[in-house]
Scaffold this motif. Structure first.
Motif, PDB file in Angstrom:
ATOM      1  N   LEU A 121     -57.972  95.756  29.752  1.00 18.97           N
ATOM      2  CA  LEU A 121     -59.039  96.160  28.839  1.00 18.97           C
ATOM      3  C   LEU A 121     -59.196  95.156  27.702  1.00 18.97           C
ATOM      4  CD1 LEU A 121     -61.183  98.104  27.855  1.00 18.97           C
ATOM      5  CD2 LEU A 121     -59.389  99.484  26.792  1.00 18.97           C
ATOM      6  N   SER A 122     -58.100  94.615  27.198  1.00 19.02           N
ATOM      7  CA  SER A 122     -58.185  93.652  26.097  1.00 19.02           C
ATOM      8  C   SER A 122     -58.971  92.413  26.521  1.00 19.02           C
ATOM      9  CB  SER A 122     -56.779  93.249  25.633  1.00 19.02           C
ATOM     10  OG  SER A 122     -56.043  92.674  26.702  1.00 19.02           O
ATOM     11  N   ALA A 123     -58.792  91.984  27.779  1.00 23.37           N
ATOM     12  CA  ALA A 123     -59.519  90.818  28.293  1.00 23.37           C
ATOM     13  C   ALA A 123     -60.998  91.146  28.464  1.00 23.37           C
ATOM     14  CB  ALA A 123     -58.921  90.358  29.614  1.00 23.37           C
ATOM     15  N   LEU A 124     -61.280  92.346  28.964  1.00 24.88           N
ATOM     16  CA  LEU A 124     -62.670  92.772  29.126  1.00 24.88           C
ATOM     17  C   LEU A 124     -63.358  92.863  27.766  1.00 24.88           C
ATOM     18  CD1 LEU A 124     -62.206  95.565  31.829  1.00 24.88           C
ATOM     19  CD2 LEU A 124     -63.294  93.337  32.164  1.00 24.88           C
ATOM     20  N   ALA A 125     -62.639  93.430  26.800  1.00 19.66           N
ATOM     21  CA  ALA A 125     -63.189  93.573  25.452  1.00 19.66           C
ATOM     22  C   ALA A 125     -63.528  92.207  24.854  1.00 19.66           C
ATOM     23  CB  ALA A 125     -62.200  94.308  24.555  1.00 19.66           C
ATOM     24  N   LYS A 126     -62.662  91.235  25.078  1.00 19.10           N
ATOM     25  CA  LYS A 126     -62.905  89.883  24.572  1.00 19.10           C
ATOM     26  C   LYS A 126     -64.177  89.304  25.195  1.00 19.10           C
ATOM     27  CE  LYS A 126     -60.745  85.344  23.991  1.00 19.10           C
ATOM     28  NZ  LYS A 126     -59.535  84.538  24.239  1.00 19.10           N
ATOM     29  N   ASN A 127     -64.371  89.557  26.489  1.00 19.05           N
ATOM     30  CA  ASN A 127     -65.582  89.084  27.159  1.00 19.05           C
ATOM     31  C   ASN A 127     -66.829  89.750  26.591  1.00 19.05           C
ATOM     32  OD1 ASN A 127     -64.333  87.297  28.914  1.00 19.05           O
ATOM     33  ND2 ASN A 127     -64.055  88.820  30.525  1.00 19.05           N
ATOM     34  N   TRP A 128     -66.767  91.065  26.413  1.00 21.52           N
ATOM     35  CA  TRP A 128     -67.923  91.794  25.876  1.00 21.52           C
ATOM     36  C   TRP A 128     -68.304  91.266  24.492  1.00 21.52           C
ATOM     37  CZ3 TRP A 128     -65.127  97.049  27.072  1.00 21.52           C
ATOM     38  CH2 TRP A 128     -65.100  97.240  28.466  1.00 21.52           C
ATOM     39  N   LEU A 129     -67.292  90.918  23.702  1.00 21.57           N
ATOM     40  CA  LEU A 129     -67.523  90.453  22.336  1.00 21.57           C
ATOM     41  C   LEU A 129     -68.015  89.010  22.287  1.00 21.57           C
ATOM     42  CD1 LEU A 129     -64.309  92.003  20.799  1.00 21.57           C
ATOM     43  CD2 LEU A 129     -66.639  92.606  20.101  1.00 21.57           C
TER      44      LEU A 129
END
Length: 425
Positions: free
Chosen positions: A97-105
């Motif tokens: 999730l942390s990696a996905l969140a970084k992508n979304w941001l």
């Protein structure tokens, strides 16, 4: 709370807009002013900035949302997803999730489903999600003919968590399949119908009408209806232009003929005059059926150069490609829409509305033309659940500036031509 102006995307865009169009030199240098504005003054706002701004506001931070470290935004997303018991994806994924969140941001745009997932993970309201869909993604609002999106909207409106969404989706999947798709009519009517629903039972009863085994592509009824109407009006304008050109051409042919036989003694002066008159009164006759997608492309893509094969140079070659999201009204795109093989989006509708108002010679007051363009655009967009004109969107800002110029279509063409100058030199 003191908030930096960078958080107010619309207000900032409006200020930049009026700083450009209110200058004394705008009408004399309209194309140059608009091109410079698009290149230097308008900021392309990526999805990630909208997401950061949203978290910034909810968290109650002060200052500028751009000064908050990316890692802090990541941690807030991860923590919020955990608190709201929201999975990292609607489907199985091995990504953290942390990696996905970084992508979304960090991304300029995301998959539409990511917006709905963030709605649950960040405990958004339906209005918040609409803002992301229409402004951050530059797409349509909730599609009330899509059961998945309807159920998401129902959950946001009632403050339900992801677990309730899963229960409602399971209940929907268990509903019997309709043998044929039931046309519920215009978008605004379907939206109103679902917005009046109060209970889960009523929701599922109405959703059962959308459950079909039809493999056909679902096209927005309202958007296509408006497109067809606008496209017909566009063709009528082009037909009038061709008809006028044919009359002028016939006049020129008549003059050329009369001059060519003026010294002839084989014909009397009366015969010369009658033959010239016959030519003048026999211009080429056009009908709406004669106006093709290629004709419409010629008018709507004026200013875009052609390659050696006679095709429009690729949109990606324009310095404004990213600003306009690589979209344009090519004959191929028009053909796909007319054949119901492509969805109608706000870009398509606004381009046609702009052309119709830009070509209206009865309106000579620039501000009155601007107001009429805005009024019709907002009415059509609202009817299609696409929100209203958004000045922070570069293409919409471009159209608004052009419509305020003395010669909107000429300015439109000049700006497009400037964006390809490096490619054609």
């Amino acid at each position: 709370m003191a908030i930096n102006n960078t958080i107010h995307f619309t207000e900032h865009s409006e200020n930049e807009f009026y700083d450009t169009v209110d200058t004394e030199t705008f009408q004399d240098e309209d194309a140059d002013s608009i091109y410079e504005h698009l290149q230097s003054r308008i900021k392309l706002i990526p999805f990630g900035d909208y997401l950061k701004r949203y978290i910034f506001r909810v968290a109650g931070f002060e200052g500028s949302f751009q000064d908050v470290p990316l890692k802090e935004y990541q941690e807030i997303i991860v923590e919020s997803f955990s608190e709201n018991r929201t999975p990292k994806s609607f489907t199985d994924t091995s990504a953290k999730l942390s990696a996905l969140a970084k992508n979304w941001l960090s991304q300029r745009s995301v998959n539409r489903q990511v917006v709905f997932l963030l709605g649950f993970g960040l405990n958004m309201s339906g209005r918040d999600v609409s803002e992301f869909l229409v402004h951050a993604q530059r797409e349509r609002d909730f599609n009330f003919k899509d059961p998945f999106e309807v159920i998401c909207w129902f959950c946001y409106r009632n403050g339900y968590k992801f677990q309730k969404f899963e229960q409602l989706m399971e209940a929907y999947e268990a509903l019997p399949v309709q043998q044929e798709y039931i046309d519920l009519g215009a978008t605004i009517g379907v939206r109103t119908m679902f917005q009046s629903i109060e209970t889960e039972e009523d929701l599922l009863r109405q959703l059962s009408r959308l459950k079909t085994d039809s493999k056909g592509k679902t096209i927005s009824y309202s958007a296509k209806k408006h497109f067809d109407d606008l496209y017909e009006r566009t063709k009528e304008i082009i037909l009038a232009q061709y008809t006028n050109d044919a009359i002028i051409e016939a006049e020129e042919k008549a003059k050329d003929y009369f001059f060519s036989v003026s010294y002839s003694t084989a014909l009397t002066n009366e015969e010369k005059y009658l033959r010239a008159e016959k030519i003048r009164k026999s211009p080429k006759v056009y009908t709406l059926d004669d106006i093709t997608e290629s004709d419409v492309e010629k008018f709507l893509c004026c200013g875009v150069p052609f390659d050696k094969k006679g095709n429009l140079i690729k949109a990606s070659k324009s310095t404004l490609a990213k600003h306009f999201n690589n979209k344009r009204m090519s004959r191929q795109h028009l053909h796909e829409i007319l054949a119901n093989n492509a969805d109608v989006d706000r870009f398509d509708l606004l381009t046609l509305i702009f052309f119709i108002h830009a070509m209206d010679e009865k309106i000579t007051n620039n501000k009155r033309r601007y107001v009429r363009f805005v009024e019709e655009s907002n009415a059509v967009l609202n009817d299609c659940s696409m929100g209203q004109l958004y000045i922070a969107n570069p293409y919409e800002c471009f159209l608004l500036m052009c419509i305020l110029s003395d010669a909107p279509m000429g300015t439109y063409a000049d700006v497009l031509e400037k964006s390809f100058e490096d490619e054609t030199e």
